[in-house]
Design a protein around this motif. Sequence first.
Motif, PDB file in Angstrom:
ATOM      1  N   ARG A 231       0.836  -1.201   0.000  1.00 62.32           N
ATOM      2  CA  ARG A 231       0.000   0.000   0.000  1.00 62.32           C
ATOM      3  C   ARG A 231       0.868   1.248   0.000  1.00 62.32           C
ATOM      4  O   ARG A 231       2.033   1.209   0.386  1.00 62.32           O
ATOM      5  CB  ARG A 231      -0.905   0.002   1.217  1.00 62.32           C
TER       6      ARG A 231
ATOM      7  N   LYS B  54      -1.144   7.717   1.094  1.00 70.58           N
ATOM      8  CA  LYS B  54      -2.569   7.667   0.750  1.00 70.58           C
ATOM      9  C   LYS B  54      -3.261   6.396   1.232  1.00 70.58           C
ATOM     10  O   LYS B  54      -4.470   6.352   1.337  1.00 70.58           O
ATOM     11  CB  LYS B  54      -2.761   7.781  -0.763  1.00 70.58           C
TER      12      LYS B  54
ATOM     13  N   GLY C 227      -3.633   3.624  -0.385  1.00 65.69           N
ATOM     14  CA  GLY C 227      -4.192   2.843  -1.481  1.00 65.69           C
ATOM     15  C   GLY C 227      -3.249   1.739  -1.941  1.00 65.69           C
ATOM     16  O   GLY C 227      -2.049   1.778  -1.697  1.00 65.69           O
ATOM     17  N   ARG C 228      -3.801   0.762  -2.611  1.00 68.63           N
ATOM     18  CA  ARG C 228      -3.028  -0.371  -3.120  1.00 68.63           C
ATOM     19  C   ARG C 228      -2.145   0.083  -4.281  1.00 68.63           C
ATOM     20  O   ARG C 228      -2.596   0.702  -5.227  1.00 68.63           O
ATOM     21  CB  ARG C 228      -4.014  -1.441  -3.606  1.00 68.63           C
TER      22      ARG C 228
ATOM     23  N   SER D 111     -13.065  -2.954  -4.740  1.00 72.23           N
ATOM     24  CA  SER D 111     -12.313  -2.482  -3.584  1.00 72.23           C
ATOM     25  C   SER D 111     -11.709  -3.606  -2.756  1.00 72.23           C
ATOM     26  O   SER D 111     -10.732  -3.398  -2.055  1.00 72.23           O
ATOM     27  CB  SER D 111     -13.213  -1.649  -2.675  1.00 72.23           C
TER      28      SER D 111
END
Length: 169
Positions: free
Chosen positions: A69, A73, A75-76, A140
Amino acid sequence: MTEPLSQALIEEATKKSGLIWVQGPTGPSRALWHVWHDGAAHVVGGGAGEQPVADLGLVDGATATVTVRSKDKGGRLVTWTAAVAELPPGAESWAAAVAELKGKRLNAPDAERIEERWAQQCRVLRLTPSGAVGDLPDGSLAATPLPSPATTRRAMPAALPRLLRRRRG
């Protein structure tokens, strides 16, 4: 072995990330702190007070899926396949990995004897990239958090608002 561009992406993303999500052959996907050392991610787990890795099925010779991640942020960024190797305590590779891991271990209850405790109670695992970078999913993949006493939420005490007002006055 991974191609050079994929290897560079895996290395750079994993170095900069504070956590990696590891999915072993069994059990849930789990967030683990790690260090990147000598071309692989290294994690320490098991034993009292360390991150749990026993239920992931990470044994010598197994494969795992690692998701990295973004540190800022969340995120992935990238998903990659890893070959799992357990480093034997006392070996040169174990000592080098533990030297790096010690520096990233926060709030250790016994910092002065952490190497000795890790050798006796814990496992040091090396996760070496072994496949191409996986495609990012369209959805997601959000999941319900694993049960933990740390996630228990209780109602706010009724007297708290009055106490806070009193403090301001």
